[in-house]
Write a protein that holds these residues in place. Structure first.
Motif, PDB file in Angstrom:
ATOM      1  N   ALA A  58       0.813  -1.210   0.000  1.00 18.62           N
ATOM      2  CA  ALA A  58       0.000   0.000   0.000  1.00 18.62           C
ATOM      3  C   ALA A  58       0.849   1.265   0.000  1.00 18.62           C
ATOM      4  N   LEU A  59       2.135   1.120   0.246  1.00 18.94           N
ATOM      5  CA  LEU A  59       3.011   2.279   0.330  1.00 18.94           C
ATOM      6  C   LEU A  59       3.596   2.653  -1.024  1.00 18.94           C
ATOM      7  N   LYS A  60       3.678   3.940  -1.277  1.00 19.52           N
ATOM      8  CA  LYS A  60       4.368   4.466  -2.446  1.00 19.52           C
ATOM      9  C   LYS A  60       5.592   5.211  -1.924  1.00 19.52           C
ATOM     10  N   LYS A  61       6.720   5.046  -2.621  1.00 23.09           N
ATOM     11  CA  LYS A  61       7.959   5.682  -2.170  1.00 23.09           C
ATOM     12  C   LYS A  61       8.671   6.336  -3.351  1.00 23.09           C
ATOM     13  N   ASP A  62       9.162   7.544  -3.126  1.00 20.06           N
ATOM     14  CA  ASP A  62       9.877   8.287  -4.156  1.00 20.06           C
ATOM     15  C   ASP A  62      11.235   7.679  -4.453  1.00 20.06           C
ATOM     16  N   LEU A  63      11.661   7.827  -5.714  1.00 17.62           N
ATOM     17  CA  LEU A  63      13.011   7.460  -6.155  1.00 17.62           C
ATOM     18  C   LEU A  63      13.633   8.668  -6.838  1.00 17.62           C
ATOM     19  N   TRP A  64      14.902   8.911  -6.527  1.00 18.62           N
ATOM     20  CA  TRP A  64      15.639  10.040  -7.082  1.00 18.62           C
ATOM     21  C   TRP A  64      16.985   9.542  -7.578  1.00 18.62           C
ATOM     22  N   VAL A  65      17.473  10.107  -8.683  1.00 16.49           N
ATOM     23  CA  VAL A  65      18.825   9.831  -9.168  1.00 16.49           C
ATOM     24  C   VAL A  65      19.519  11.176  -9.318  1.00 16.49           C
ATOM     25  N   ASP A  66      20.609  11.333  -8.588  1.00 17.71           N
ATOM     26  CA  ASP A  66      21.388  12.581  -8.615  1.00 17.71           C
ATOM     27  C   ASP A  66      20.507  13.798  -8.365  1.00 17.71           C
ATOM     28  N   GLY A  67      19.569  13.664  -7.437  1.00 22.02           N
ATOM     29  CA  GLY A  67      18.704  14.780  -7.071  1.00 22.02           C
ATOM     30  C   GLY A  67      17.535  15.013  -8.008  1.00 22.02           C
ATOM     31  N   LYS A  68      17.400  14.198  -9.047  1.00 20.26           N
ATOM     32  CA  LYS A  68      16.294  14.346 -10.007  1.00 20.26           C
ATOM     33  C   LYS A  68      15.219  13.304  -9.706  1.00 20.26           C
ATOM     34  N   CYS A  69      13.982  13.757  -9.628  1.00 22.22           N
ATOM     35  CA  CYS A  69      12.861  12.850  -9.374  1.00 22.22           C
ATOM     36  C   CYS A  69      12.712  11.873 -10.534  1.00 22.22           C
ATOM     37  N   ILE A  70      12.739  10.585 -10.214  1.00 23.57           N
ATOM     38  CA  ILE A  70      12.482   9.546 -11.205  1.00 23.57           C
ATOM     39  C   ILE A  70      11.003   9.170 -11.164  1.00 23.57           C
ATOM     40  N   GLY A  71      10.467   9.042  -9.966  1.00 30.51           N
ATOM     41  CA  GLY A  71       9.058   8.720  -9.833  1.00 30.51           C
ATOM     42  C   GLY A  71       8.739   8.116  -8.487  1.00 30.51           C
ATOM     43  N   GLU A  72       7.489   7.829  -8.316  1.00 28.54           N
ATOM     44  CA  GLU A  72       6.973   7.244  -7.080  1.00 28.54           C
ATOM     45  C   GLU A  72       6.650   5.787  -7.363  1.00 28.54           C
ATOM     46  N   THR A  73       7.282   4.888  -6.627  1.00 35.45           N
ATOM     47  CA  THR A  73       7.100   3.463  -6.880  1.00 35.45           C
ATOM     48  C   THR A  73       5.858   2.919  -6.195  1.00 35.45           C
TER      49      THR A  73
END
Length: 159
Positions: A58-73
């Motif tokens: 049920a949880l969504k978690k953000d992903l970032w690469v080098d400070g850039k938002c990739i998305g919410e998993t």
């Protein structure tokens, strides 16, 4: 005893459920990405994914690469992005009390697989990251849905 059962059921509901992230609709694009071809010149490819595990679904978690938002998993999703090769990159995810970071040195022309996994927290589940070898990563990504990139729930994951 009844109180203990109630707490256990409440925790189970917290860590399971249904979370969705919009999938990429272009099946041709998805098929090309899942061929695991080498990335474009001077780049390395990152496959960032979260498995189909029911724990914390049920949880969504953000992903970032080098400070850039990739998305919410969400459960059963992955993202694909390319980064400059022959450089170190910081992959970040949110956790219960702050961000977790993974530093990864990428070589030009290679594919890398990073799994985000949910871990038990005090109040809410947290997330962490681990590198997965290429063979296992390819097998896992084959069964996942490519998610739309670019939306994160937080403006950044700075410490």
């Amino acid at each position: 005893m009844l109180k203990k059962i109630t707490v256990m059921v409440s925790l189970a509901l917290l860590y399971t459920g249904c979370a969705s992230v919009p999938p990429v609709q272009d099946m041709r694009q998805v098929g090309q990405i899942k061929q695991f071809n080498p990335p474009s010149a001077d780049h390395a490819a990152l496959y960032l994914f979260r498995s189909n595990s029911a724990f914390g679904s049920a949880l969504k978690k953000d992903l970032w690469v080098d400070g850039k938002c990739i998305g919410e998993t969400a459960r059963g999703t992955f993202f694909y992005t390319e980064v400059m090769g022959n450089q170190e990159h910081q992959i970040s995810t949110e956790s219960e009390f702050g961000p977790n970071h993974l530093n990864l040195y990428t070589e030009t022309g290679k594919n890398y697989f990073v799994q985000q996994y949910i871990k038990l927290g005090v109040f809410v589940g947290g997330a962490n990251l681990k590198i997965v070898d290429e063979q296992a990563g390819q097998q896992m990504v084959q069964n996942l849905t490519l998610a739309e990139s670019g939306y994160c729930s937080k403006p950044s994951l700075s410490d």
